[in-house]
Design a protein around this motif. Structure first.
Motif: not given
Length: 1571
Positions: A766-779
């Motif tokens: 990544t250079v900038s920005g974010h990826v946001v998941w709703a649950s932890a370590n989700q397979p």
């Protein structure tokens, strides 16, 4: 009774007159000895009764069924102390007996009380340890009560005897008094030991119960019991005899060896290494462990056993110096006058005792025995420790690989070849350093002690000679330093060769289709030539080192003896000469091992540096297992500089409002074998230096959380593959993925669809920005664009570590239209899938990969263009039944990349990619309103149809297919991958002859000649020295002082002769070293080229049934053995064989009756090594064979890293590599132990030979038939023989094991090639053929193997020149097989195929394949420039290349690249999308301008717009060529002049497409399904 006592005391002889005081003393000491005799005799009798009782009760008191022969399964307290004390007790008892015999020898009259009690004492001490061992084995400590009575009795009588001797003025200079005092100490120690056991065990106390055996002894599968048997069995390895017995009867199998002990497992050793590595990494200021830090980790984790082994090695070396000292005493004894007998009792003094030749022969026996035992134990310890290091490193390398990001490979920072070398070569080099490293401590100690003893023997002349040895050490250091740099470059060349070999093997199908094997063979040969150049440079230093190590002791000896007489002023006598010669011989082993140690150390340092760099490579950052933030928070906390620190985009976890998404795959962890072990994510987090539960709260920034109902969000993301690039692959990415919705991602080839998926999976920087998941370590269920399959059954590939559910499995199989394919597989769903799915078509592979995603219980499913490889009706079925069926019903969130625009309307959300950006996004309705032009363009490329009609068509298709089902062949049982070949029995003589041929006959004979000549000169030197020293003895006896006169003719005669013979031996040593090293490189070069050239020409079926890892094992590990180990081992083996033969000849000449004891020993030696080799070679083969699954699994993991990480199956794959490494370790561990079993027995035989030689020489010299010099020569060579006899068999066994590598290489060299199998007679190479491109199939039947059923059956077909023919049919119908038959890739066992009237079987394979262009189903590009990928032969101009790129729709993209045609493609071509790779393959075929072009689903991975444009070009560019188009898209072949519809290997429809689509046939149904 009184008469018996008098006779026992030796007072019955009337001629024996004594003073009254003497008689009184004799009677007192005789009485004491009588009591002593009765004490020991009583113990002998009682212990025999006790043994009988224990044996009778053994069956009733043993509660566990342990293999017969197992001893000591319960160790009593102070077990090892008792055994060590007992060995010392036996030695002292033997000395007591020798003292008694010697005293009797010097007495005129017989006095039995001097020696008979000592016999009883020796018998009782031997029986005491037998009795203890039996009681311990029976777990019956109460029987030890006998010792509580025996030790006090023996102690009391010896204390009284000490008092008696003390009153008679005996001192410690008297041997008898010294021995009795020692016995008092021993008996006192035993008594304390026994009382300690009694009180600790409490075996007569109420409530006592026997100890329970260790769990490993209770497990019948665990058969490695080294830690549990008694000390004698541990020293002699007798417990492992069952393996040799079994191996002698029949070849050993892996199941015979049982399980690995817990302390030897990879998991245990990995945990140890990982713990210390993390600690060392935490201490490093930069947070990165350097090579020195890694070396410290080795020492901390595995240094304890290493230090113990070093201590034992030093003790053994000290004992080894006893031999030369004993030679000195023996030769002095031979030269001295014999002592006359005395009338009275003669008590031998200590110095008188150790001056006796026969006593010295016994002491030499003991010292050699002690040396051998200590060395064998130390060997076992360091080899076991080395195995631990290797397995721990291999496991840690695999763990590191699981966390390597994709950009590390795509950016060229690491290659597969490098990583495979880390796993195989580097781990092996460090293991070898562990094997030999303790010589770094032992060699200096041995040299210092030898120099000290030489000085005591010869004075300053010895120091001058020894200084030559010491002065040459810096020279060897300089050589090793130069060798280090050469070795480093050699390893780099080896990496490059392995990388090229791997690329060739991975792409072998394409190479055969284009007949490019020769090009890649030349590339590998060039890499090998470069490697051999550095090997040759290194060989110069190896030759110099070998020469110096052989010559230095010889030259030092020559200088010492030459100046001795002038320096000391005394003649060179036999005792001084041969003692010095024996001490100088002690330099041989250190100096021979020094270059080996230097080489191994250099390799280990280089490997440690490489591994340190590898372990510090960038890793993926894992999210923590615990949620970040709280449920009420709108924002979450995360470190702001994450991307700058490790280059990995922060994939954040944010809790949504309300409940979390249920993770339905958590149950997979329940299946793990070790639920108490930490999760692999925590291990990977630990690698990054972070604790699992540690959170960073300083210097944080606020991140937006997921909105309610979203699974994933990307906010202003910019991503790239290369951190040094200024150009972004993806930029300004903002998107939201809703829960339980189907989101479709579309766009042109190269628009960034797959890159977006990689960014979501966290595989991009990544250079900038974010990826946001709703649950932890989700397979995540992930179906890659290029299907990744494992070498396992089809069922295992679909289930993929999940819990098997029959109903769910069948539902998924039907949804993916796999049932017809399963029905025709040999063993149905249990059929083994080849490596990378090589025995499946492209469509079948993709559907299995898709079925895996559908079967999984992951709540999020990511599908990267899974329909591209499927034909129309199957694709429609999969979409409606699978994606819109199963996934929709289960409310699973789906991201779906596709080029099939007809499915866009049914998606819940659409994302359109263009040039690395999201052009538009929204629902279909939104896009229709906001961007009507885009929707209109889609409609122009596809046509709508009633879905109900589609479904009806699918049902009809299934009915049609079911009628043509092919029954499985149960005989094959679905086994595809062949078991690795394993020869049984001894290595055939043909293998040795093949290696000799590889060396060359001249070099082979020259090697033998040089070794024999060298040893002949060295023996002549020693015989000359024997004459010289005997003359010195004579001059010393007669008083002739020729030693002071340097001009003496006698001295000059011996001196010049000695110097001349020595220099001749030195010259021969140089020639021998030169011959061996050069011949090794010649053999390696010859064998490599032969195997490489043959492997490249093997049939494709071989590669379908052989894992690439197995073949790579030949190119890496086996050739490492051939390059490095065989040449040096061959030289040592030949030299030691000749040396042992010369020792036998010398001893036979000196003392002919030496043959009487030595012949039985040599016969025993022969049968012993025969008995041993039967098992050792099979264990070596098992070790070689069990290595391949480790590398195969490793290679397989490298190919599917993204998929494994997406599914979160790192734990499972990590456990699998642990199991495979353990499986390999079992064979290696047993191999090491049986080597020690043989080694200790050969040492015993060698020790017996030394003792026999000493006794025979002493007897001969005592009788006056032998000079002292020859006695010294005989004993010296017997000492050498005792050492080198062991080395001979060990090196011969190693040679046989190493020749296994030649055997394995030879196997691949002799496999029949395609030309041998398929070319009958001399193949033709007709010029200007084919001219028109007419094709004719006449009753052709094709099959992939003789054991398999035909895939094309009785097919007759004629195609006119210049015709464009479309070939369609469902997956597995035989479309691709038809193309492969035309190129003769598969067997054509019936009928014939003609091109322009010429039977293709009469044309050479190279000419045939070069005359036909094919665009294969799987797009494969090579590591090199675009120019090389288009034109590997480099025969076409730039204009032709640009023209082909323009036709393939790639010109604009390539022209924008900075390097243009010279742009490098990284390993795996990850810097281009799959669609772009397919277009490059099309351009590659266009350049050839062949009269026949085969396109095997060539546009499956390109978007419909690009496909349409390309089809227009095809019909204009190939007007003069015959074009066969195999396609899934019916639209692709609608403009063809002719269409063939195939099913079950037959043509079911043939004609014009416009006509066929109006018939009620299969083609019409396919057309309808495509609408």
């Amino acid at each position: 009774m009184e008469d018996a006592f008098i006779r026992f005391c030796g007072l019955a002889n009337k001629n024996d007159s004594h003073k009254p005081s003497e008689v009184s003393f004799i009677e007192e000491i005789c009485f004491t000895e009588s009591v002593n005799f009765l004490v020991h005799l009583g113990f002998v009798l009682c212990s025999l009764v006790g043994l009988t009782v224990i044996k009778c009760r053994w069956r009733s008191i043993t509660t566990f069924n342990i293999d017969s022969g197992l001893r000591g399964w319960i160790h009593f307290p102070w077990h090892y102390i008792r055994w060590i004390l007992t060995f010392f007790y036996i030695f002292i008892s033997a000395c007591c007996l020798a003292d008694g015999i010697l005293s009797q020898f010097y007495s005129m009259f017989d006095r039995p009380f001097i020696y008979i009690p000592d016999v009883a004492q020796l018998a009782s001490c031997v029986l005491s340890i037998i009795y203890y061992d039996v009681a311990e084995s029976a777990n019956a400590p109460m029987f030890l009560v006998l010792f509580i009575f025996h030790w006090p009795a023996a102690l009391s009588i010896n204390v009284f005897k000490t008092y008696q001797l003390y009153t008679q003025k005996f001192t410690t200079s008297d041997l008898t008094f010294l021995l009795v005092c020692t016995l008092v100490t021993i008996y006192g120690s035993f008594l304390i030991l026994e009382l300690g056991i009694f009180f600790k065990k409490g075996y007569f106390c109420p409530g006592y119960s026997r100890d329970i055996p260790p769990l490993e002894l209770q497990d019948p599968e665990k058969k490695f019991h080294q830690s549990y048997v008694n000390v004698l069995s541990q020293i002699t390895y007798t417990w492992i005899s069952w393996v040799l017995k079994s191996g002698y009867r029949e070849p050993i199998k892996m199941e015979d060896l049982g399980k690995l002990p817990q302390e030897e497992t990879a998991q245990k050793n990995f945990d140890l290494l990982k713990m210390y590595y993390d600690q060392q990494k935490a201490k490093a200021p930069s947070g990165r462990a350097g090579s020195q830090d890694l070396a410290k980790v080795y020492v901390k984790a595995f240094g304890g056993p290493f230090l113990i082994a070093s201590g034992l090695k030093i003790i053994g070396d000290l004992a080894g110096l006893g031999g030369p000292l004993c030679i000195d005493g023996i030769l002095r004894f031979v030269s001295a006058e014999s002592k006359e007998s005395e009338k009275g009792i003669h008590f031998v003094s200590f110095w008188e005792f150790i001056s006796n030749g026969y006593v010295l022969a016994f002491l030499m026996l003991c010292t050699v025995l002690l040396q051998n035992v200590c060395l064998q134990i130390s060997y076992y310890i360091v080899i076991r420790d080395g195995i631990h290091i290797k397995t721990a490193l291999q496991t840690m390398i695999y763990l590191k690989v699981l966390s390597l990001p994709t950009w590390v490979f795509s950016g060229g920072h690491l290659t597969v070849g490098q990583i495979i070398n880390h796993m195989s070569v580097d781990a092996f080099q460090i293991m070898m350093a562990a094997f030999m490293g303790y010589y770094i401590i032992a060699i200096p100690a041995q040299i210092i002690l030898a120099v000290l003893l030489l000085y005591m023997q010869l004075g300053y002349s010895a120091l001058i000679g020894a200084s030559i040895v010491i002065m040459l050490i810096p020279l060897q250091y300089f050589i090793s330093k130069r060798f280090t740099s050469i070795q480093r470059k050699t390893m780099e060349c080896s990496d490059d060769r392995i990388k090229k070999s791997n690329e060739m093997l991975q792409s072998i199908k394409l190479l055969k289709l284009y007949s490019w094997e020769g090009i890649f063979v030349k590339a590998v040969e060039m890499a090998r030539e470069k490697e051999l150049k550095y090997l040759l440079k290194g060989a110069v230093y190896v030759i110099a080192t070998l020469f110096l190590t052989q010559v230095t002791p010889i030259f030092a000896t020559m200088v010492t003896f030459s100046i001795y007489s002038s320096v000391s002023g005394s003649p060179l006598t036999a005792n001084k000469a041969f003692t010095a010669l024996a001490l100088f011989d002690k330099f041989n082993a250190p100096l021979h091992l020094l270059p080996v140690i230097i080489k191994i150390t250099v390799n280990a340092v280089v490997s440690t540096c490489r591994l340190s760099s590898f372990f510090n490579a960038e890793e993926l950052k894992r999210t923590t297992a615990s949620p970040i933030g709280s449920t009420e928070a709108e924002y979450c906390l995360t470190p702001p500089d994450t991307s700058d620190r490790n280059g990995y985009m922060p994939v954040e976890l944010v809790q949504t409002e309300g409940k979390d998404v249920t993770d339905q795959s958590n149950n997979r962890n329940d299946l793990l074998d070790h639920p108490d072990k930490p999760h692999l994510d925590s291990l990977i987090n630990d690698c990054n230096g972070a604790k699992p539960d540690e959170s960073i709260v300083d210097d944080v920034e606020l991140l937006p959380s997921c909105s309610n109902g979203n699974v994933l969000e990307i906010h202003n993301g910019c991503f790239t593959w290369d951190r040094n690039s200024d150009k972004f692959v993806l930029q300004d990415i903002s998107m939201k993925i809703s829960r339980s919705k189907v989101t479709v991602i579309i766009g042109k080839v190269g628009s960034g669809k797959t890159s977006l998926i990689s960014a979501i999976l966290g595989e991009m920087m990544t250079v900038s920005g974010h990826v946001v998941w709703a649950s932890a370590n989700q397979p995540l269920a992930y179906c890659a664009q290029t299907a990744w399959l494992r070498n396992a059954s089809l069922q295992d590939n679909i289930v993929f570590e999940e819990r098997f559910d029959e109903e769910r499995f069948q539902t998924v199989v039907e949804a993916c239209a796999l049932q017809p394919d399963i029905d025709i597989l040999p063993a149905g769903r249990l059929t083994e899938i080849g490596e990378k799915g090589i025995n499946l078509s492209g469509g079948q592979k993709q559907r299995v990969s898709l079925a895996r995603a559908l079967y999984s219980r992951c709540s999020v499913v990511i599908l990267d263009d899974p329909l591209s490889a499927l034909d129309a009706h199957v694709g429609s079925h999969v979409f409606h039944q699978g994606i819109m069926g199963i996934l929709k019903r289960e409310h699973r969130t789906t991201l779906f990349v596709t080029h099939k625009l007809e499915y866009v309307e049914q998606a819940d959300y659409i994302i359109v990619m263009q040039d690395g950006k999201i052009e538009v996004q929204g629902t279909y309705k939104d896009l229709s309103e906001q961007n009507p032009d885009i929707v209109k363009a889609w409609k122009s490329l596809t046509a709508k149809s009633d879905h109900e009609k589609d479904k009806e068509t699918e049902v009809e298709m299934e009915d049609e297919v079911s009628k043509m089902e092919k029954k499985p062949n149960d005989n094959l049982r679905g086994k595809l991958i062949q078991e690795e070949e394993r020869e049984e029995g001894s290595i055939p003589i043909q293998i040795y002859l093949s290696y000799a041929r590889a060396i060359g006959l001249f070099f082979s004979f020259f090697i033998i000649f040089s070794v024999i000549t060298k040893q002949s000169f060295l023996v002549a030197v020693d015989f000359w020295l024997a004459e010289w020293s005997s003359a010195g003895n004579h001059s010393e006896t007669t008083g002739t002082q020729y030693g002071n006169n340097m001009e003496s003719p006698s001295l000059n005669h011996f001196l010049y002769g000695y110097i001349g013979l020595t220099f001749s031996g030195i010259l021969c040593a140089l020639l021998s070293s030169l011959a061996h090293v050069i011949s090794g490189i010649r053999a390696s070069k010859y064998l490599f080229i032969k195997m490489l050239q043959n492997v490249a020409t093997l049939p494709l079926r071989f590669f379908e049934t052989t894992p690439v890892g197995r073949i790579l094992n030949r190119f890496s590990s086996d050739f490492k053995t051939i390059d490095d180990q065989i040449p040096s081992n061959l030289e040592r083996l030949m030299w030691h064989i000749v040396l042992c033969l010369s020792a036998i000849v010398i001893n036979s000449v000196v003392a002919p009756f030496f043959l009487l004891p030595v012949i039985p020993l040599l016969v025993l030696y022969y049968f012993l090594q025969m008995y041993f080799r039967a098992s050792s070679r099979e264990l070596q083969r098992l070790d070689s064979i069990t290595k391949s699954p480790v590398f195969a699994h490793f290679s397989e993991t490298l190919g599917g890293l993204t998929t494994i990480r997406a599914y979160r199956h790192e734990d499972s794959f990590f456990q699998q590599i642990l199991n495979k490494i353990d499986y390999n370790t079992i064979a290696y561990l047993y191999l090491n132990t049986v080597n020690r079993w043989l080694g200790i027995r050969l040492d015993f035989i060698g020790t017996s030979i030394v003792f026999a030689s000493a006794l025979c020489s002493l007897l001969t010299a005592t009788l006056g038939y032998l000079q002292a010099g020859l006695v010294g020569l005989a004993i010296l060579y017997a000492l050498k023989m005792s050492t080198y006899l062991n080395w001979c068999i060990r090196e011969f066994a190693e040679m046989e094991m190493q020749m296994n590598a030649v055997e394995r290489v030879n196997h691949y060299t002799t496999l029949p090639s395609e030309q041998q199998l398929k070319e009958i007679g001399t193949g033709l190479n007709p010029t200007n053929w084919p001219q028109s491109g007419a094709i004719e199939f006449n009753e052709v039947s094709v099959r992939y193997d003789e054991k398999l059923d035909p895939v094309i059956y009785k097919l007759t077909l004629k195609i006119n020149p210049g015709t464009t023919v479309g070939i369609c049919g469902r997956t597995g119908s035989g479309k691709s097989s038809l193309a492969l038959a035309l190129l003769r890739i598969v067997d054509n066992f019936e009928g014939c195929i003609k091109v322009d009237g010429l039977d293709i079987s009469s044309v050479t394979l190279d000419h045939l394949r070069q005359s036909i262009s094919i665009i294969p189903q799987d797009p494969i590009l090579f590591n090199g420039t675009i120019r090389f990928n288009l034109d590997p032969d480099l025969v076409h101009s730039d204009e032709e290349l640009w023209e082909a790129l323009e036709v393939a729709q790639l010109k604009s993209m390539v022209s924008e690249l900075p390097e243009g045609l010279n742009t490098l493609m990284t390993e795996g071509s990850e810097n281009f999308s799959l669609g772009q790779r397919q277009l490059f393959c099309i351009a590659r075929a266009l350049i050839k301008k062949s009269k026949i072009i085969v396109m095997d689903e060539a546009t499956a991975s390109v978007d419909m717009e690009t496909d349409a444009a390309f089809q227009t070009v095809i019909h204009t560019a190939f007007t003069n060529s015959t074009v066969l188009i195999i396609a899934h898209r019916i639209r692709t072949i609608m403009d063809c002049k002719r269409v063939l519809v195939m099913e079950q290997g037959r043509i079911v429809e043939d004609g014009d497409p416009q006509t066929l689509q109006h018939n009620d046939g299969l083609f019409a149904k396919l057309v309808k399904a495509a609408k």
